[in-house]
Design a protein around this motif. Structure first.
Motif, PDB file in Angstrom:
ATOM      1  N   ALA A  60      54.603   6.608  46.757  1.00  0.00           N
ATOM      2  CA  ALA A  60      54.282   5.924  45.499  1.00  0.00           C
ATOM      3  C   ALA A  60      52.793   6.030  45.190  1.00  0.00           C
ATOM      4  O   ALA A  60      52.398   6.248  44.034  1.00  0.00           O
ATOM      5  CB  ALA A  60      54.706   4.462  45.575  1.00  0.00           C
ATOM      6  N   GLN A  61      51.942   5.892  46.209  1.00  0.00           N
ATOM      7  CA  GLN A  61      50.500   6.038  45.995  1.00  0.00           C
ATOM      8  C   GLN A  61      50.156   7.464  45.556  1.00  0.00           C
ATOM      9  O   GLN A  61      49.323   7.656  44.670  1.00  0.00           O
ATOM     10  CB  GLN A  61      49.733   5.719  47.278  1.00  0.00           C
ATOM     11  N   SER A  62      50.789   8.428  46.162  1.00  0.00           N
ATOM     12  CA  SER A  62      50.528   9.827  45.809  1.00  0.00           C
ATOM     13  C   SER A  62      50.943  10.110  44.371  1.00  0.00           C
ATOM     14  O   SER A  62      50.197  10.737  43.612  1.00  0.00           O
ATOM     15  CB  SER A  62      51.276  10.770  46.757  1.00  0.00           C
ATOM     16  N   ILE A  63      52.125   9.657  43.996  1.00  0.00           N
ATOM     17  CA  ILE A  63      52.601   9.873  42.629  1.00  0.00           C
ATOM     18  C   ILE A  63      51.693   9.144  41.635  1.00  0.00           C
ATOM     19  O   ILE A  63      51.347   9.686  40.581  1.00  0.00           O
ATOM     20  CB  ILE A  63      54.074   9.446  42.489  1.00  0.00           C
ATOM     21  N   THR A  64      51.265   7.953  41.984  1.00  0.00           N
ATOM     22  CA  THR A  64      50.336   7.207  41.134  1.00  0.00           C
ATOM     23  C   THR A  64      49.024   7.981  40.975  1.00  0.00           C
ATOM     24  O   THR A  64      48.470   8.064  39.876  1.00  0.00           O
ATOM     25  CB  THR A  64      50.068   5.805  41.713  1.00  0.00           C
ATOM     26  N   ALA A  65      48.542   8.565  42.059  1.00  0.00           N
ATOM     27  CA  ALA A  65      47.311   9.349  42.003  1.00  0.00           C
ATOM     28  C   ALA A  65      47.488  10.576  41.108  1.00  0.00           C
ATOM     29  O   ALA A  65      46.611  10.896  40.300  1.00  0.00           O
ATOM     30  CB  ALA A  65      46.885   9.768  43.407  1.00  0.00           C
ATOM     31  N   PHE A  66      48.624  11.286  41.231  1.00  0.00           N
ATOM     32  CA  PHE A  66      48.902  12.427  40.356  1.00  0.00           C
ATOM     33  C   PHE A  66      48.868  11.999  38.896  1.00  0.00           C
ATOM     34  O   PHE A  66      48.230  12.633  38.055  1.00  0.00           O
ATOM     35  CB  PHE A  66      50.278  13.035  40.643  1.00  0.00           C
ATOM     36  N   LEU A  67      49.588  10.924  38.605  1.00  0.00           N
ATOM     37  CA  LEU A  67      49.651  10.424  37.234  1.00  0.00           C
ATOM     38  C   LEU A  67      48.270  10.027  36.725  1.00  0.00           C
ATOM     39  O   LEU A  67      47.912  10.334  35.584  1.00  0.00           O
ATOM     40  CB  LEU A  67      50.615   9.240  37.127  1.00  0.00           C
ATOM     41  N   LEU A  68      47.498   9.356  37.558  1.00  0.00           N
ATOM     42  CA  LEU A  68      46.161   8.925  37.164  1.00  0.00           C
ATOM     43  C   LEU A  68      45.274  10.122  36.834  1.00  0.00           C
ATOM     44  O   LEU A  68      44.590  10.143  35.805  1.00  0.00           O
ATOM     45  CB  LEU A  68      45.524   8.081  38.268  1.00  0.00           C
ATOM     46  N   ILE A  69      45.277  11.134  37.683  1.00  0.00           N
ATOM     47  CA  ILE A  69      44.450  12.322  37.458  1.00  0.00           C
ATOM     48  C   ILE A  69      44.854  13.018  36.157  1.00  0.00           C
ATOM     49  O   ILE A  69      44.006  13.367  35.332  1.00  0.00           O
ATOM     50  CB  ILE A  69      44.524  13.292  38.659  1.00  0.00           C
ATOM     51  N   VAL A  70      46.146  13.218  35.958  1.00  0.00           N
ATOM     52  CA  VAL A  70      46.615  13.900  34.747  1.00  0.00           C
ATOM     53  C   VAL A  70      46.373  13.043  33.506  1.00  0.00           C
ATOM     54  O   VAL A  70      45.979  13.565  32.460  1.00  0.00           O
ATOM     55  CB  VAL A  70      48.098  14.316  34.895  1.00  0.00           C
ATOM     56  N   LEU A  71      46.554  11.737  33.608  1.00  0.00           N
ATOM     57  CA  LEU A  71      46.276  10.864  32.469  1.00  0.00           C
ATOM     58  C   LEU A  71      44.791  10.863  32.117  1.00  0.00           C
ATOM     59  O   LEU A  71      44.429  10.869  30.935  1.00  0.00           O
ATOM     60  CB  LEU A  71      46.775   9.441  32.734  1.00  0.00           C
ATOM     61  N   LEU A  72      43.931  10.859  33.125  1.00  0.00           N
ATOM     62  CA  LEU A  72      42.496  10.944  32.866  1.00  0.00           C
ATOM     63  C   LEU A  72      42.143  12.282  32.212  1.00  0.00           C
ATOM     64  O   LEU A  72      41.344  12.333  31.281  1.00  0.00           O
ATOM     65  CB  LEU A  72      41.695  10.757  34.163  1.00  0.00           C
ATOM     66  N   GLN A  73      42.752  13.354  32.705  1.00  0.00           N
ATOM     67  CA  GLN A  73      42.521  14.673  32.115  1.00  0.00           C
ATOM     68  C   GLN A  73      42.971  14.680  30.660  1.00  0.00           C
ATOM     69  O   GLN A  73      42.269  15.173  29.781  1.00  0.00           O
ATOM     70  CB  GLN A  73      43.249  15.747  32.934  1.00  0.00           C
ATOM     71  N   PHE A  74      44.142  14.101  30.386  1.00  0.00           N
ATOM     72  CA  PHE A  74      44.643  14.020  29.014  1.00  0.00           C
ATOM     73  C   PHE A  74      43.691  13.192  28.144  1.00  0.00           C
ATOM     74  O   PHE A  74      43.351  13.591  27.031  1.00  0.00           O
ATOM     75  CB  PHE A  74      46.050  13.402  28.994  1.00  0.00           C
ATOM     76  N   ALA A  75      43.246  12.055  28.651  1.00  0.00           N
ATOM     77  CA  ALA A  75      42.349  11.179  27.879  1.00  0.00           C
ATOM     78  C   ALA A  75      41.028  11.878  27.564  1.00  0.00           C
ATOM     79  O   ALA A  75      40.526  11.791  26.433  1.00  0.00           O
ATOM     80  CB  ALA A  75      42.088   9.884  28.650  1.00  0.00           C
ATOM     81  N   ILE A  76      40.485  12.575  28.535  1.00  0.00           N
ATOM     82  CA  ILE A  76      39.216  13.278  28.316  1.00  0.00           C
ATOM     83  C   ILE A  76      39.397  14.403  27.300  1.00  0.00           C
ATOM     84  O   ILE A  76      38.590  14.541  26.377  1.00  0.00           O
ATOM     85  CB  ILE A  76      38.659  13.845  29.647  1.00  0.00           C
ATOM     86  N   THR A  77      40.445  15.218  27.448  1.00  0.00           N
ATOM     87  CA  THR A  77      40.640  16.320  26.501  1.00  0.00           C
ATOM     88  C   THR A  77      40.988  15.785  25.110  1.00  0.00           C
ATOM     89  O   THR A  77      40.527  16.323  24.109  1.00  0.00           O
ATOM     90  CB  THR A  77      41.718  17.316  26.971  1.00  0.00           C
ATOM     91  N   PHE A  78      41.774  14.719  25.035  1.00  0.00           N
ATOM     92  CA  PHE A  78      42.113  14.088  23.755  1.00  0.00           C
ATOM     93  C   PHE A  78      40.837  13.604  23.065  1.00  0.00           C
ATOM     94  O   PHE A  78      40.627  13.832  21.878  1.00  0.00           O
ATOM     95  CB  PHE A  78      43.071  12.911  23.996  1.00  0.00           C
ATOM     96  N   THR A  79      39.977  12.958  23.836  1.00  0.00           N
ATOM     97  CA  THR A  79      38.728  12.432  23.289  1.00  0.00           C
ATOM     98  C   THR A  79      37.751  13.555  22.943  1.00  0.00           C
ATOM     99  O   THR A  79      37.049  13.484  21.941  1.00  0.00           O
ATOM    100  CB  THR A  79      38.074  11.454  24.291  1.00  0.00           C
ATOM    101  N   SER A  80      37.729  14.604  23.752  1.00  0.00           N
ATOM    102  CA  SER A  80      36.750  15.675  23.536  1.00  0.00           C
ATOM    103  C   SER A  80      36.999  16.455  22.241  1.00  0.00           C
ATOM    104  O   SER A  80      36.057  16.990  21.670  1.00  0.00           O
ATOM    105  CB  SER A  80      36.694  16.630  24.729  1.00  0.00           C
ATOM    106  N   VAL A  81      38.233  16.510  21.769  1.00  0.00           N
ATOM    107  CA  VAL A  81      38.481  17.192  20.490  1.00  0.00           C
ATOM    108  C   VAL A  81      38.151  16.286  19.312  1.00  0.00           C
ATOM    109  O   VAL A  81      38.130  16.732  18.175  1.00  0.00           O
ATOM    110  CB  VAL A  81      39.925  17.736  20.361  1.00  0.00           C
ATOM    111  N   ARG A  82      37.869  15.019  19.580  1.00  0.00           N
ATOM    112  CA  ARG A  82      37.539  14.059  18.520  1.00  0.00           C
ATOM    113  C   ARG A  82      36.084  13.595  18.570  1.00  0.00           C
ATOM    114  O   ARG A  82      35.597  12.990  17.635  1.00  0.00           O
ATOM    115  CB  ARG A  82      38.474  12.858  18.607  1.00  0.00           C
ATOM    116  N   SER A  83      35.402  13.876  19.675  1.00  0.00           N
ATOM    117  CA  SER A  83      34.022  13.418  19.837  1.00  0.00           C
ATOM    118  C   SER A  83      33.159  14.565  20.351  1.00  0.00           C
ATOM    119  O   SER A  83      33.399  15.092  21.444  1.00  0.00           O
ATOM    120  CB  SER A  83      33.974  12.262  20.840  1.00  0.00           C
TER     121      SER A  83
END
Length: 168
Positions: A60-83
């Motif tokens: 569960a910790q590993s899956i949470t870590a995967f999700l966190l990394i990918v969600l952070l990557q998504f948030a950064i790329t989402f924000t970078s095309v707008r800022s």
């Protein structure tokens, strides 16, 4: 559970979950690498490695870590095309290495690119004369784009660092 069995079970499940997460996150996660993409990839690999060999980290910790990394990557790329500020923080700018047949020596030194590398990129594009090349650009992912002929507006060179101001 014995450590070897833990590695097999957690490894299979973690690997499959990671593939699903990456597929769901979209094509940007698998795009050509820049420094930011490299960091994300290393973080995912490190997390998978830890999941495989550590019996102290739960699935569960590993899956949470995967999700966190990918969600952070998504948030950064989402924000970078707008800022622009976030984009400049995350991605480098493409850089002009050769313009109208002339090497941009100061830029090449700063980017640590040798003339031989630019000449090789020109040859790979089937061009024999450096002097006939309109531009060579070092892209944000480290690849070279060779533009053999000048366009009417050079609009493809918009945003390229080092472009003479009279042309931008």
């Amino acid at each position: 559970m014995p450590p070897v069995l833990h590695t097999i079970v957690v490894g299979i499940i973690s690997y499959l979950v990671l593939i699903v997460i990456i597929r769901l996150s979209g094509k940007r996660t698998l795009s050509k690498w820049n420094a930011f993409d490299f960091v994300v990839t290393i973080a995912l690999g490190s997390t998978l490695s830890t999941a495989l060999v550590s019996t102290q980290v739960s699935l569960a910790q590993s899956i949470t870590a995967f999700l966190l990394i990918v969600l952070l990557q998504f948030a950064i790329t989402f924000t970078s095309v707008r800022s622009r500020a976030i984009k400049n923080l995350v991605k480098s700018q493409p850089t002009l290495l050769l313009f109208q047949g002339c090497f941009q020596q100061a830029t090449m030194t700063r980017e640590r690119v040798a003339e031989a590398e630019v000449r090789a990129a020109i040859r790979e594009n089937g061009i024999a004369d450096v002097e006939g090349v309109h531009a060579v650009v070092l892209e944000t992912d480290g690849t070279f784009s060779v533009i053999p002929d000048a366009g009417r507006s050079d609009s493809a060179l918009q945003g390229v660092s080092g472009l003479p101001s009279s042309r931008s």
